[in-house]
Motif scaffolding. Structure first.
Motif, PDB file in Angstrom:
ATOM      1  N   LEU A  26       0.846  -1.192   0.000  1.00 32.53           N
ATOM      2  CA  LEU A  26       0.000   0.000   0.000  1.00 32.53           C
ATOM      3  C   LEU A  26       0.886   1.248   0.000  1.00 32.53           C
ATOM      4  CD1 LEU A  26      -2.980   0.981   0.255  1.00 32.53           C
ATOM      5  CD2 LEU A  26      -2.595   1.064   2.711  1.00 32.53           C
ATOM      6  N   VAL A  27       0.543   2.240  -0.822  1.00 31.73           N
ATOM      7  CA  VAL A  27       1.315   3.478  -0.878  1.00 31.73           C
ATOM      8  C   VAL A  27       0.579   4.533  -0.058  1.00 31.73           C
ATOM      9  CG1 VAL A  27       2.324   5.234  -2.363  1.00 31.73           C
ATOM     10  CG2 VAL A  27       2.190   2.875  -3.149  1.00 31.73           C
ATOM     11  N   VAL A  28       1.285   5.062   0.939  1.00 30.91           N
ATOM     12  CA  VAL A  28       0.690   5.995   1.884  1.00 30.91           C
ATOM     13  C   VAL A  28       1.576   7.233   2.025  1.00 30.91           C
ATOM     14  CG1 VAL A  28      -0.461   4.177   3.214  1.00 30.91           C
ATOM     15  CG2 VAL A  28       1.830   4.923   3.865  1.00 30.91           C
ATOM     16  N   GLY A  65       3.410  14.995   1.771  1.00 30.55           N
ATOM     17  CA  GLY A  65       2.818  14.108   0.772  1.00 30.55           C
ATOM     18  C   GLY A  65       3.780  13.156   0.120  1.00 30.55           C
ATOM     19  N   ARG A  66       4.957  12.949   0.699  1.00 29.44           N
ATOM     20  CA  ARG A  66       5.925  12.012   0.120  1.00 29.44           C
ATOM     21  C   ARG A  66       5.330  10.599   0.131  1.00 29.44           C
ATOM     22  NH1 ARG A  66      11.444  11.669  -0.475  1.00 29.44           N
ATOM     23  NH2 ARG A  66      11.737  13.641   0.621  1.00 29.44           N
ATOM     24  N   PRO A  67       5.352   9.930  -1.024  1.00 30.49           N
ATOM     25  CA  PRO A  67       4.830   8.562  -1.077  1.00 30.49           C
ATOM     26  C   PRO A  67       5.768   7.568  -0.378  1.00 30.49           C
ATOM     27  CG  PRO A  67       4.949   9.535  -3.285  1.00 30.49           C
ATOM     28  CD  PRO A  67       5.674  10.437  -2.359  1.00 30.49           C
ATOM     29  N   TRP A  68       5.204   6.752   0.482  1.00 33.86           N
ATOM     30  CA  TRP A  68       5.923   5.683   1.160  1.00 33.86           C
ATOM     31  C   TRP A  68       5.184   4.382   0.876  1.00 33.86           C
ATOM     32  CZ3 TRP A  68      10.444   6.604   3.741  1.00 33.86           C
ATOM     33  CH2 TRP A  68      10.721   7.919   4.088  1.00 33.86           C
ATOM     34  N   VAL A 105       1.166   9.324  -7.087  1.00 39.61           N
ATOM     35  CA  VAL A 105       2.400   8.619  -6.758  1.00 39.61           C
ATOM     36  C   VAL A 105       3.324   8.583  -7.968  1.00 39.61           C
ATOM     37  CG1 VAL A 105       3.358   6.369  -6.105  1.00 39.61           C
ATOM     38  CG2 VAL A 105       1.316   7.238  -4.960  1.00 39.61           C
ATOM     39  N   GLN A 106       2.787   8.281  -9.138  1.00 37.00           N
ATOM     40  CA  GLN A 106       3.605   8.247 -10.353  1.00 37.00           C
ATOM     41  C   GLN A 106       4.193   9.623 -10.650  1.00 37.00           C
ATOM     42  OE1 GLN A 106       0.988   6.665 -13.311  1.00 37.00           O
ATOM     43  NE2 GLN A 106       1.007   4.600 -12.440  1.00 37.00           N
ATOM     44  N   ASN A 109       6.999  10.443  -8.117  1.00 39.06           N
ATOM     45  CA  ASN A 109       8.218   9.698  -8.405  1.00 39.06           C
ATOM     46  C   ASN A 109       8.938  10.256  -9.631  1.00 39.06           C
ATOM     47  OD1 ASN A 109       7.834   8.028  -6.217  1.00 39.06           O
ATOM     48  ND2 ASN A 109       6.821   6.437  -7.388  1.00 39.06           N
ATOM     49  N   ARG A 110       8.166  10.671 -10.642  1.00 40.82           N
ATOM     50  CA  ARG A 110       8.762  11.276 -11.840  1.00 40.82           C
ATOM     51  C   ARG A 110       9.494  12.564 -11.485  1.00 40.82           C
ATOM     52  NH1 ARG A 110       4.196  10.175 -14.639  1.00 40.82           N
ATOM     53  NH2 ARG A 110       3.374  12.249 -14.211  1.00 40.82           N
ATOM     54  N   VAL A 111       8.847  13.409 -10.716  1.00 38.23           N
ATOM     55  CA  VAL A 111       9.453  14.686 -10.317  1.00 38.23           C
ATOM     56  C   VAL A 111      10.690  14.435  -9.460  1.00 38.23           C
ATOM     57  CG1 VAL A 111       9.072  16.756  -8.932  1.00 38.23           C
ATOM     58  CG2 VAL A 111       7.327  15.988 -10.510  1.00 38.23           C
ATOM     59  N   SER A 112      10.615  13.470  -8.565  1.00 46.70           N
ATOM     60  CA  SER A 112      11.746  13.154  -7.698  1.00 46.70           C
ATOM     61  C   SER A 112      12.950  12.690  -8.525  1.00 46.70           C
ATOM     62  CB  SER A 112      11.349  12.067  -6.706  1.00 46.70           C
ATOM     63  OG  SER A 112      12.444  11.682  -5.925  1.00 46.70           O
TER      64      SER A 112
END
Length: 124
Positions: A26-28, A65-68, A105-106, A109-112
């Motif tokens: 799960l992405v939280v 809002g960082r996805p974990w 989330v996508q 991750n792209r921006v990161s």
């Protein structure tokens, strides 16, 4: 006055996740964290705070809002990992999680990845 109705396809809402709904994969994101301090640290105000009762303060997460991704759950603890490979352990008794939308989330991750590659190019 002309108004344009909002198109519901343009945004998503992060939904709070109950501790029992946390599962591997799960992405939280971390929404709030509660910190406890002994009441005697709190301005020495013995009239409003009992010496046995801790002072609880709710903080908004610095993670913004960082996805974990949930790697493992052993209640009350959760093991999280982000897209950069950083690992974090959280206690669900003091942490409030929200489920993130897949598109968000996508995009995150792209921006990161873009900002990481720009930083690498600057250091060379």
């Amino acid at each position: 006055m002309n108004t344009t109705p909002l198109n519901n396809e343009n945004f998503a809402v992060a939904v709070r996740v109950a501790p029992e709904d946390l599962r591997r994969g799960l992405v939280v994101a971390i929404l709030n964290q509660v910190y406890e301090f002994p009441s005697f640290f709190w301005c020495l105000d013995s009239q409003t705070n009992s010496p046995n009762e801790p002072v609880r303060i709710r903080w908004r997460s610095r993670e913004r809002g960082r996805p974990w991704t949930v790697e493992a759950v052993c209640l009350p603890f959760v093991l999280l990992k982000d897209a950069d490979g950083r690992v974090r352990r959280e206690d669900i008794r003091s942490t409030e999680f929200v489920r993130l939308d897949d598109e968000f989330v996508q995009a995150a991750n792209r921006v990161s990845k873009k900002t990481k590659s720009k930083k690498k190019n600057k250091t060379r």
